[in-house]
Design a protein around this motif. Structure first.
Motif, PDB file in Angstrom:
ATOM      1  N   HIS A  61       0.809  -1.214   0.000  1.00  0.00           N
ATOM      2  CA  HIS A  61       0.000   0.000   0.000  1.00  0.00           C
ATOM      3  C   HIS A  61       0.848   1.273   0.000  1.00  0.00           C
ATOM      4  N   ILE A  62       2.156   1.137   0.180  1.00  0.00           N
ATOM      5  CA  ILE A  62       2.988   2.328   0.354  1.00  0.00           C
ATOM      6  C   ILE A  62       4.085   2.484  -0.695  1.00  0.00           C
ATOM      7  N   GLY A  63       4.236   1.516  -1.598  1.00  0.00           N
ATOM      8  CA  GLY A  63       5.373   1.512  -2.510  1.00  0.00           C
ATOM      9  C   GLY A  63       5.497   2.743  -3.390  1.00  0.00           C
ATOM     10  N   GLY A  64       4.367   3.385  -3.714  1.00  0.00           N
ATOM     11  CA  GLY A  64       4.409   4.553  -4.578  1.00  0.00           C
ATOM     12  C   GLY A  64       4.225   5.875  -3.863  1.00  0.00           C
ATOM     13  N   VAL A  65       4.227   5.851  -2.534  1.00  0.00           N
ATOM     14  CA  VAL A  65       3.899   7.056  -1.766  1.00  0.00           C
ATOM     15  C   VAL A  65       4.881   8.197  -2.029  1.00  0.00           C
ATOM     16  N   ASP A  66       6.165   7.938  -1.863  1.00  0.00           N
ATOM     17  CA  ASP A  66       7.125   9.026  -2.016  1.00  0.00           C
ATOM     18  C   ASP A  66       7.185   9.526  -3.459  1.00  0.00           C
ATOM     19  N   TRP A  67       6.969   8.640  -4.414  1.00  0.00           N
ATOM     20  CA  TRP A  67       6.884   9.043  -5.826  1.00  0.00           C
ATOM     21  C   TRP A  67       5.729  10.021  -6.025  1.00  0.00           C
ATOM     22  N   VAL A  68       4.556   9.724  -5.474  1.00  0.00           N
ATOM     23  CA  VAL A  68       3.409  10.632  -5.600  1.00  0.00           C
ATOM     24  C   VAL A  68       3.701  11.959  -4.904  1.00  0.00           C
ATOM     25  N   ARG A  69       4.295  11.899  -3.735  1.00  0.00           N
ATOM     26  CA  ARG A  69       4.604  13.128  -3.003  1.00  0.00           C
ATOM     27  C   ARG A  69       5.554  14.023  -3.801  1.00  0.00           C
ATOM     28  N   GLU A  70       6.485  13.421  -4.511  1.00  0.00           N
ATOM     29  CA  GLU A  70       7.473  14.199  -5.254  1.00  0.00           C
ATOM     30  C   GLU A  70       6.841  15.026  -6.370  1.00  0.00           C
ATOM     31  N   TRP A  71       5.958  14.394  -7.171  1.00  0.00           N
ATOM     32  CA  TRP A  71       5.416  15.144  -8.314  1.00  0.00           C
ATOM     33  C   TRP A  71       4.155  15.930  -7.978  1.00  0.00           C
ATOM     34  N   SER A  72       3.467  15.536  -6.904  1.00  0.00           N
ATOM     35  CA  SER A  72       2.225  16.242  -6.577  1.00  0.00           C
ATOM     36  C   SER A  72       2.418  17.326  -5.526  1.00  0.00           C
ATOM     37  N   GLY A  73       3.431  17.153  -4.681  1.00  0.00           N
ATOM     38  CA  GLY A  73       3.622  18.072  -3.563  1.00  0.00           C
ATOM     39  C   GLY A  73       2.619  17.893  -2.447  1.00  0.00           C
ATOM     40  N   ALA A  74       1.797  16.832  -2.533  1.00  0.00           N
ATOM     41  CA  ALA A  74       0.736  16.631  -1.538  1.00  0.00           C
ATOM     42  C   ALA A  74       1.294  16.030  -0.254  1.00  0.00           C
ATOM     43  N   PRO A  75       0.745  16.429   0.892  1.00  0.00           N
ATOM     44  CA  PRO A  75       1.191  15.875   2.175  1.00  0.00           C
ATOM     45  C   PRO A  75       0.662  14.462   2.393  1.00  0.00           C
ATOM     46  N   LEU A  76       1.413  13.706   3.184  1.00  0.00           N
ATOM     47  CA  LEU A  76       1.054  12.332   3.514  1.00  0.00           C
ATOM     48  C   LEU A  76       0.414  12.265   4.887  1.00  0.00           C
ATOM     49  N   ALA A  77      -0.696  11.514   4.982  1.00  0.00           N
ATOM     50  CA  ALA A  77      -1.369  11.292   6.258  1.00  0.00           C
ATOM     51  C   ALA A  77      -1.436   9.798   6.545  1.00  0.00           C
ATOM     52  N   VAL A  78      -1.072   9.422   7.759  1.00  0.00           N
ATOM     53  CA  VAL A  78      -1.122   8.035   8.210  1.00  0.00           C
ATOM     54  C   VAL A  78      -1.429   8.054   9.701  1.00  0.00           C
ATOM     55  N   HIS A  79      -2.080   7.003  10.189  1.00  0.00           N
ATOM     56  CA  HIS A  79      -2.361   6.948  11.622  1.00  0.00           C
ATOM     57  C   HIS A  79      -1.060   6.854  12.407  1.00  0.00           C
ATOM     58  N   ALA A  80      -1.028   7.507  13.532  1.00  0.00           N
ATOM     59  CA  ALA A  80       0.183   7.563  14.349  1.00  0.00           C
ATOM     60  C   ALA A  80       0.714   6.180  14.705  1.00  0.00           C
ATOM     61  N   ASP A  81      -0.177   5.211  14.920  1.00  0.00           N
ATOM     62  CA  ASP A  81       0.257   3.887  15.353  1.00  0.00           C
ATOM     63  C   ASP A  81       0.904   3.070  14.247  1.00  0.00           C
ATOM     64  N   ASP A  82       0.811   3.539  12.997  1.00  0.00           N
ATOM     65  CA  ASP A  82       1.459   2.824  11.892  1.00  0.00           C
ATOM     66  C   ASP A  82       2.752   3.484  11.437  1.00  0.00           C
ATOM     67  N   VAL A  83       3.173   4.537  12.096  1.00  0.00           N
ATOM     68  CA  VAL A  83       4.447   5.171  11.741  1.00  0.00           C
ATOM     69  C   VAL A  83       5.618   4.199  11.860  1.00  0.00           C
ATOM     70  N   PRO A  84       5.690   3.354  12.907  1.00  0.00           N
ATOM     71  CA  PRO A  84       6.803   2.396  12.961  1.00  0.00           C
ATOM     72  C   PRO A  84       6.846   1.471  11.739  1.00  0.00           C
ATOM     73  N   LEU A  85       5.697   1.083  11.202  1.00  0.00           N
ATOM     74  CA  LEU A  85       5.674   0.251  10.009  1.00  0.00           C
ATOM     75  C   LEU A  85       6.155   1.046   8.797  1.00  0.00           C
ATOM     76  N   ALA A  86       5.700   2.272   8.680  1.00  0.00           N
ATOM     77  CA  ALA A  86       6.072   3.099   7.540  1.00  0.00           C
ATOM     78  C   ALA A  86       7.578   3.297   7.456  1.00  0.00           C
ATOM     79  N   GLU A  87       8.227   3.350   8.600  1.00  0.00           N
ATOM     80  CA  GLU A  87       9.654   3.656   8.650  1.00  0.00           C
ATOM     81  C   GLU A  87      10.539   2.418   8.624  1.00  0.00           C
ATOM     82  N   ASN A  88       9.987   1.235   8.903  1.00  0.00           N
ATOM     83  CA  ASN A  88      10.802   0.038   9.104  1.00  0.00           C
ATOM     84  C   ASN A  88      10.486  -1.028   8.058  1.00  0.00           C
ATOM     85  N   PRO A  89      11.404  -1.314   7.124  1.00  0.00           N
ATOM     86  CA  PRO A  89      11.156  -2.314   6.084  1.00  0.00           C
ATOM     87  C   PRO A  89      10.890  -3.713   6.631  1.00  0.00           C
TER      88      PRO A  89
END
Length: 209
Positions: A61-89
C-alpha cells in the motif's frame, strides 16, 4: 464524489483516487506502486492532489507514496500507530519483497474521529486496528474506503507484525457494522461490497449487527 480505482502491482492492491466534483481537489489513497495510471488519471481529469492517504503502512500500500509526493507536492497522512511500520522495512514487509521502503516522515498523524477535507468533501477517519495497529478506514456517507480491514467475504490477515484478530473483529463489528447497510465498501484488494452484505454473510464477522 468522483472515484477512480485500479488494482496495482503483483499484490493487486486497489489504489483509489477520490475527488470533489465541484473543485476537482483530490486525494490518492494507498498508492501501492509508482504506476503511470495514477499520474495520468490526475492529469486527464485536471485534478489537484491535496492529500496522500494511507489506510495502513504495509508494503503493498505504500510503494508509490514518495513518488506521488514528489510530483504532486501533496502531504502524507497516516495513523500515528502505523508510523513504525512506515519507517521500518522489516515491519512493513518490503524487506521480504524487493527494495526496502522507508517512507519519509508523514506530514499528518491521524487519530480516530479526525476529518479530512477534500474540496467540499469531508472524510471521517475511523481507526480500525487489527490488520495493523494503525489501520484506518475513511468514511463519507454512502462510501467506506476500508483498506485491508474488511473485504468481500473476508477480513485482513492478522498474522503480521502488530496484527490481532480480536482487535480486528471488534473494529469491524463495533465501528463498521454500525454504518448504514447500503454503504459501499471499497476494500484494499478484490471487488467492492456493502456493509449490509458483510454484516449478513461474512463468515468471519457476519451475522453480528
Amino acid at each position: 464524489m468522483l472515484l477512480w480505482s485500479r488494482a496495482l502491482g503483483s499484490f493487486a492492491t486497489n489504489c483509489l483516487i477520490i475527488a470533489c466534483p465541484e473543485t476537482r481537489k483530490a486525494a490518492i489513497v494507498d498508492p501501492g506502486q509508482a504506476d503511470p495510471w495514477i499520474k495520468r488519471t490526475v492529469a486527464e481529469h485536471q485534478l489537484q492532489v491535496q492529500h496522500v492517504l494511507l489506510t495502513h503502512a504495509h508494503v503493498d500500500h505504500i510503494g508509490g507514496v514518495d513518488w506521488v509526493r514528489e510530483w504532486s507536492g501533496a502531504p502524507l497522512a497516516v495513523h500515528a500507530d502505523d508510523v513504525p511500520l512506515a519507517e521500518n522495512p522489516q515491519l512493513n514487509g518490503s524487506a521480504m519483497f524487493g527494495p526496502p521502503v522507508h517512507l519519509r516522515t508523514p506530514d499528518r498523524l491521524l487519530r480516530d474521529g479526525d476529518t479530512i477535507s477534500i474540496g467540499e468533501l469531508t472524510l471521517q477517519v475511523i481507526h480500525t486496528p487489527g490488520h495493523t495497529p494503525g489501520g484506518v478506514c475513511y468514511y463519507l456517507p454512502g462510501h467506506l474506503l476500508a483498506g485491508d480491514t474488511l473485504f468481500a467475504g473476508s477480513v485482513g490477515r492478522t498474522d503480521l507484525a502488530g496484527g490481532s484478530m480480536t482487535a480486528l473483529v471488534e473494529s469491524i463489528r463495533g465501528k463498521l457494522f454500525v454504518l448504514p447497510e447500503d454503504t459501499v465498501v471499497y476494500p484494499g484488494h478484490g471487488p467492492n461490497t456493502s456493509i449490509g452484505d458483510e454484516r449478513a454473510y461474512n463468515p468471519f464477522v457476519g451475522g453480528q449487527a
